[in-house]
Design a protein around this motif. Structure first.
Motif, PDB file in Angstrom:
ATOM      1  N   GLU A 249       0.934  -1.222   0.064  1.00 19.51           N
ATOM      2  CA  GLU A 249       0.024  -0.122  -0.106  1.00 19.51           C
ATOM      3  C   GLU A 249       0.966   1.406  -0.031  1.00 19.51           C
ATOM      4  O   GLU A 249       0.463   2.381  -0.463  1.00 19.51           O
ATOM      5  CB  GLU A 249      -0.907  -0.041   1.096  1.00 19.51           C
ATOM      6  CG  GLU A 249      -2.109  -1.051   1.106  1.00 19.51           C
ATOM      7  CD  GLU A 249      -2.975  -1.152   2.221  1.00 19.51           C
ATOM      8  OE1 GLU A 249      -2.699  -0.163   3.110  1.00 19.51           O
ATOM      9  OE2 GLU A 249      -4.093  -1.957   2.189  1.00 19.51           O
TER      10      GLU A 249
ATOM     11  N   LEU B 185      -1.377  -3.797 -13.772  1.00 21.25           N
ATOM     12  CA  LEU B 185      -1.113  -5.327 -13.605  1.00 21.25           C
ATOM     13  C   LEU B 185      -1.328  -5.855 -15.005  1.00 21.25           C
ATOM     14  O   LEU B 185      -2.442  -5.812 -15.738  1.00 21.25           O
ATOM     15  CB  LEU B 185      -2.219  -6.038 -12.712  1.00 21.25           C
ATOM     16  CG  LEU B 185      -1.529  -7.444 -11.907  1.00 21.25           C
ATOM     17  CD1 LEU B 185      -0.389  -7.298 -11.388  1.00 21.25           C
ATOM     18  CD2 LEU B 185      -2.662  -8.026 -11.522  1.00 21.25           C
TER      19      LEU B 185
ATOM     20  N   ASN C 252      -7.727  -1.936 -10.730  1.00 21.85           N
ATOM     21  CA  ASN C 252      -6.243  -1.972 -11.212  1.00 21.85           C
ATOM     22  C   ASN C 252      -5.918  -1.441 -12.645  1.00 21.85           C
ATOM     23  O   ASN C 252      -6.739  -1.928 -13.419  1.00 21.85           O
ATOM     24  CB  ASN C 252      -5.660  -3.213 -10.924  1.00 21.85           C
ATOM     25  CG  ASN C 252      -4.164  -3.269 -11.219  1.00 21.85           C
ATOM     26  OD1 ASN C 252      -3.527  -3.194 -12.154  1.00 21.85           O
ATOM     27  ND2 ASN C 252      -3.555  -3.162  -9.926  1.00 21.85           N
ATOM     28  N   ARG C 253      -5.158  -0.529 -13.026  1.00 20.78           N
ATOM     29  CA  ARG C 253      -4.809  -0.140 -14.375  1.00 20.78           C
ATOM     30  C   ARG C 253      -3.340  -0.326 -14.666  1.00 20.78           C
ATOM     31  O   ARG C 253      -3.062   0.207 -15.499  1.00 20.78           O
ATOM     32  CB  ARG C 253      -5.048   1.275 -14.006  1.00 20.78           C
ATOM     33  CG  ARG C 253      -6.637   1.913 -14.164  1.00 20.78           C
ATOM     34  CD  ARG C 253      -7.740   1.375 -15.232  1.00 20.78           C
ATOM     35  NE  ARG C 253      -8.870   1.720 -14.959  1.00 20.78           N
ATOM     36  CZ  ARG C 253      -9.560   1.113 -14.464  1.00 20.78           C
ATOM     37  NH1 ARG C 253      -9.326  -0.102 -14.146  1.00 20.78           N
ATOM     38  NH2 ARG C 253     -11.044   1.577 -14.372  1.00 20.78           N
TER      39      ARG C 253
ATOM     40  N   ASN D   7     -11.657  -4.691 -17.315  1.00 22.03           N
ATOM     41  CA  ASN D   7      -9.951  -4.429 -17.090  1.00 22.03           C
ATOM     42  C   ASN D   7      -9.415  -4.243 -18.550  1.00 22.03           C
ATOM     43  O   ASN D   7      -9.641  -4.870 -19.578  1.00 22.03           O
ATOM     44  CB  ASN D   7      -9.379  -5.526 -16.696  1.00 22.03           C
ATOM     45  CG  ASN D   7      -7.774  -5.502 -16.387  1.00 22.03           C
ATOM     46  OD1 ASN D   7      -7.053  -5.427 -17.165  1.00 22.03           O
ATOM     47  ND2 ASN D   7      -7.513  -5.191 -15.108  1.00 22.03           N
TER      48      ASN D   7
ATOM     49  N   ALA E  96     -10.600  -6.137  -7.481  1.00 27.25           N
ATOM     50  CA  ALA E  96      -9.265  -5.366  -7.575  1.00 27.25           C
ATOM     51  C   ALA E  96      -8.919  -5.123  -9.235  1.00 27.25           C
ATOM     52  O   ALA E  96      -8.582  -4.094  -9.482  1.00 27.25           O
ATOM     53  CB  ALA E  96      -8.099  -6.049  -6.972  1.00 27.25           C
ATOM     54  N   LEU E  97      -9.394  -6.332  -9.949  1.00 27.84           N
ATOM     55  CA  LEU E  97      -8.837  -6.081 -11.157  1.00 27.84           C
ATOM     56  C   LEU E  97      -9.861  -5.202 -12.076  1.00 27.84           C
ATOM     57  O   LEU E  97      -9.406  -4.491 -12.999  1.00 27.84           O
ATOM     58  CB  LEU E  97      -9.183  -7.617 -11.817  1.00 27.84           C
ATOM     59  CG  LEU E  97      -7.961  -8.586 -11.455  1.00 27.84           C
ATOM     60  CD1 LEU E  97      -8.322  -9.807 -12.419  1.00 27.84           C
ATOM     61  CD2 LEU E  97      -6.690  -8.069 -11.892  1.00 27.84           C
TER      62      LEU E  97
ATOM     63  N   LEU F 188      -3.854  -4.225  -4.168  1.00 26.39           N
ATOM     64  CA  LEU F 188      -3.824  -4.311  -5.558  1.00 26.39           C
ATOM     65  C   LEU F 188      -4.843  -3.269  -6.356  1.00 26.39           C
ATOM     66  O   LEU F 188      -4.341  -2.872  -7.509  1.00 26.39           O
ATOM     67  CB  LEU F 188      -4.232  -5.560  -6.105  1.00 26.39           C
ATOM     68  CG  LEU F 188      -3.316  -6.876  -5.917  1.00 26.39           C
ATOM     69  CD1 LEU F 188      -3.788  -8.143  -6.416  1.00 26.39           C
ATOM     70  CD2 LEU F 188      -1.794  -6.340  -6.460  1.00 26.39           C
ATOM     71  N   LYS F 189      -5.725  -2.786  -5.720  1.00 24.82           N
ATOM     72  CA  LYS F 189      -6.667  -1.912  -6.274  1.00 24.82           C
ATOM     73  C   LYS F 189      -6.276  -0.724  -6.843  1.00 24.82           C
ATOM     74  O   LYS F 189      -6.354  -0.009  -7.952  1.00 24.82           O
ATOM     75  CB  LYS F 189      -7.843  -1.414  -5.382  1.00 24.82           C
ATOM     76  CG  LYS F 189      -8.731  -2.643  -5.164  1.00 24.82           C
ATOM     77  CD  LYS F 189      -9.950  -2.307  -4.326  1.00 24.82           C
ATOM     78  CE  LYS F 189     -11.106  -3.310  -4.246  1.00 24.82           C
ATOM     79  NZ  LYS F 189     -11.931  -2.951  -3.178  1.00 24.82           N
ATOM     80  N   LYS F 190      -5.000  -0.122  -5.896  1.00 20.68           N
ATOM     81  CA  LYS F 190      -4.613   1.153  -6.092  1.00 20.68           C
ATOM     82  C   LYS F 190      -2.797   1.047  -6.335  1.00 20.68           C
ATOM     83  O   LYS F 190      -2.354   2.050  -6.503  1.00 20.68           O
ATOM     84  CB  LYS F 190      -4.725   2.032  -5.226  1.00 20.68           C
ATOM     85  CG  LYS F 190      -4.605   1.451  -3.791  1.00 20.68           C
ATOM     86  CD  LYS F 190      -5.010   2.361  -2.686  1.00 20.68           C
ATOM     87  CE  LYS F 190      -5.004   1.476  -1.349  1.00 20.68           C
ATOM     88  NZ  LYS F 190      -5.551   2.571  -0.226  1.00 20.68           N
ATOM     89  N   HIS F 191      -2.385  -0.072  -6.627  1.00 18.43           N
ATOM     90  CA  HIS F 191      -0.761  -0.168  -6.536  1.00 18.43           C
ATOM     91  C   HIS F 191      -0.435   0.384  -7.800  1.00 18.43           C
ATOM     92  O   HIS F 191      -0.788  -0.164  -8.942  1.00 18.43           O
ATOM     93  CB  HIS F 191      -0.284  -1.607  -6.507  1.00 18.43           C
ATOM     94  CG  HIS F 191       1.122  -1.624  -6.077  1.00 18.43           C
ATOM     95  ND1 HIS F 191       2.087  -1.391  -7.202  1.00 18.43           N
ATOM     96  CD2 HIS F 191       1.639  -1.852  -5.130  1.00 18.43           C
ATOM     97  CE1 HIS F 191       3.170  -1.618  -6.448  1.00 18.43           C
ATOM     98  NE2 HIS F 191       3.158  -1.775  -5.284  1.00 18.43           N
TER      99      HIS F 191
ATOM    100  N   GLU G 196       3.346  -5.029 -12.185  1.00 18.72           N
ATOM    101  CA  GLU G 196       2.825  -5.338 -13.297  1.00 18.72           C
ATOM    102  C   GLU G 196       2.515  -6.890 -13.334  1.00 18.72           C
ATOM    103  O   GLU G 196       1.858  -7.378 -14.147  1.00 18.72           O
ATOM    104  CB  GLU G 196       3.797  -5.288 -14.363  1.00 18.72           C
ATOM    105  CG  GLU G 196       3.966  -3.441 -14.611  1.00 18.72           C
ATOM    106  CD  GLU G 196       4.940  -3.249 -15.666  1.00 18.72           C
ATOM    107  OE1 GLU G 196       5.828  -4.312 -16.139  1.00 18.72           O
ATOM    108  OE2 GLU G 196       5.248  -2.304 -16.444  1.00 18.72           O
TER     109      GLU G 196
END
Length: 451
Positions: free
Chosen positions: A174, A235, A232-233, A260, A228-229, A201-204, A208
């Protein structure tokens, strides 16, 4: 060899794995590394190097200003040796890759490496796979990740981290904005740990690739990851193989794939996904324009699931790799998949969509080869039908169908492989297929071969 390394002015990489050099050999090499100014990479995997040998190499790392990568995987380095290597990391300003996987350095080793990570400004990759660091070791590593700004990749798989350890790692993620890969496979993180990780993971902003295979992630955990996916923008790859996601979890993750716009590879192997889960994923693939690889190996999607995926392949424009080995697919399902590959696209686009046709370990006989292969109108480089039920007649039909496609100009690659290993083809039958292809290759200037 060490004597040569002391004077050599050009060698940059050397692999000495599996040579039983032991502590004495490590000490001799360490002495050479203290004066060598060109070597950048040294591989010392599987060499029965213990704490003493690790200590000698650590001494070399304190003075060597050129070495960038050292691999000490699968040796006998315990906590004492790990501590010496960690001390070297505190002063070394050049080493970028340290791999010390499966060495049982334990919680003490993890704690010492964590201390080094807080001050080290050069290390980019640290592999601590299989070192029995446990929850306490994971906690110490997590503390280091909160302040370290250089590390890009860390492998903590096979360390029995558990829920408590993964919670600490999630908290570190985080605040850490630099990691691009983390491997947490085989750590028994369970549903609670998965939930904490999903929130991180939502905001990491930089991660990748994440590996979560073999972690007892159930449908509930997969739902958290699916949420989370959706947010997430960044991964690009997530490995969820060998969990217990099942159809319900696949359905939730399929919904995430519809929105996604970044993920390129997702691994669902060995998750008890059946035809319904395959249908949900297929629906997602019809609208997803970014995914390049989907792995569904060792599930049970059958012919019905294969048919659903075939319909998706007709419209999907991004997939390059679809892995369907060991899925109870027979000739019927394989034929539908083959038919999908003919889609109404230009040859150039088709070539970029699908390169390998992989259906290993199913129930394909090849009796309908004219349908299975004859429907392909694109540049398939390898047809993998190993571990099926292909007979000599089926193999000959497959070869004939491929050769027909070449003559008809359907864009089949001139260099092509057919993998028919572990089928119902004896030595004489194999010779018949090889002779048939040999004659065709000679007349058509092709290189088609059977494996």
């Amino acid at each position: 060899l060490a004597g040569a390394l002391k004077v050599n002015k050009s060698l940059q990489k050397i692999s000495l794995k599996l040579n039983h050099i032991g502590n004495d050999g490590a000490a001799i090499l360490a002495a050479a590394l203290k004066v060598n100014n060109t070597l950048k990479t040294i591989d010392l995997m599987w060499n029965i190097i213990g704490d003493d040998g690790a200590g000698e190499l650590a001494g070399a790392l304190k003075v060597n200003h050129n070495l960038e990568m050292i691999d000490l995987g699968n040796n006998y380095i315990r906590s004492d040796g790990a501590e010496k290597l960690a001390e070297a990391l505190k002063v070394n300003k050049r080493l970028q890759y340290l791999r010390i996987w499966r060495n049982s350095s334990g919680t003490t080793g993890a704690e010492k490496f964590a201390e080094a990570l807080k001050v080290n400004q050069s290390l980019h990759v640290l592999y601590l796979k299989g070192n029995s660091i446990g929850a306490y070791g994971a906690e110490k590593i997590a503390e280091a990740l909160k302040v370290n700004q250089c590390l890009k990749e860390i492998d903590l798989s096979e360390n029995n981290i558990g829920n408590d350890g993964i919670r600490r790692i999630a908290e570190a993620l985080e605040v850490n904005n630099f990691l691009t890969m983390i491997n947490l496979g085989k750590n028994n993180i369970g549903p609670n740990g998965t939930s904490k990780l999903a929130e991180a993971l939502k905001k990491h902003p930089s991660l990748e690739r994440i590996y979560l295979n073999s972690n007892y992630i159930s449908t509930g955990g997969s739902q958290k990851l699916a949420e989370a996916l959706k947010f997430n923008r960044v991964l690009k790859l997530i490995d969820l193989s060998s969990n217990i996601i099942r159809d319900y979890g696949a359905e939730r993750l399929a919904a995430a794939l519809k929105v996604n716009q970044r993920l390129e590879s997702i691994y669902f192997g060995c998750n008890s996904i059946r035809a319904y889960g395959a249908r949900m994923l297929a629906d997602a693939l019809k609208v997803n324009r970014f995914l390049k690889t989907i792995d569904l190996r060792c599930n049970n999607i059958g012919d019905i699931g294969a048919g659903e995926l075939a319909q998706a392949l007709k419209v999907n424009q991004s997939l390059q790799v679809v892995l369907l080995m060991n899925n109870d697919i027979s000739d019927d399902g394989a034929t539908e998949l083959a038919a999908a590959l003919k889609a109404g696209h230009s040859l150039q686009k088709i070539k970029s969509i699908f390169q390998d046709f992989v259906l290993t370990s199913n129930h394909i006989r090849g009796d309908h080869a004219e349908m299975l292969i004859g429907r392909m109108r694109q540049s398939i480089q390898k047809i993998d039908l190993a571990c099926n039920h292909v007979s000599i007649d089926g193999a000959l039909k497959l070869a004939e169908a491929i050769c027909f496609n070449h003559r008809a100009g359907f864009g089949i690659e001139k260099r092509q492989e057919i993998d028919l290993r572990y089928n119902k083809i004896d030595h004489n039958g194999r010779k018949k297929v090889e002779n048939f292809l040999k004659m065709f290759n000679a007349t058509e200037d092709c290189q088609i071969k059977i494996l």
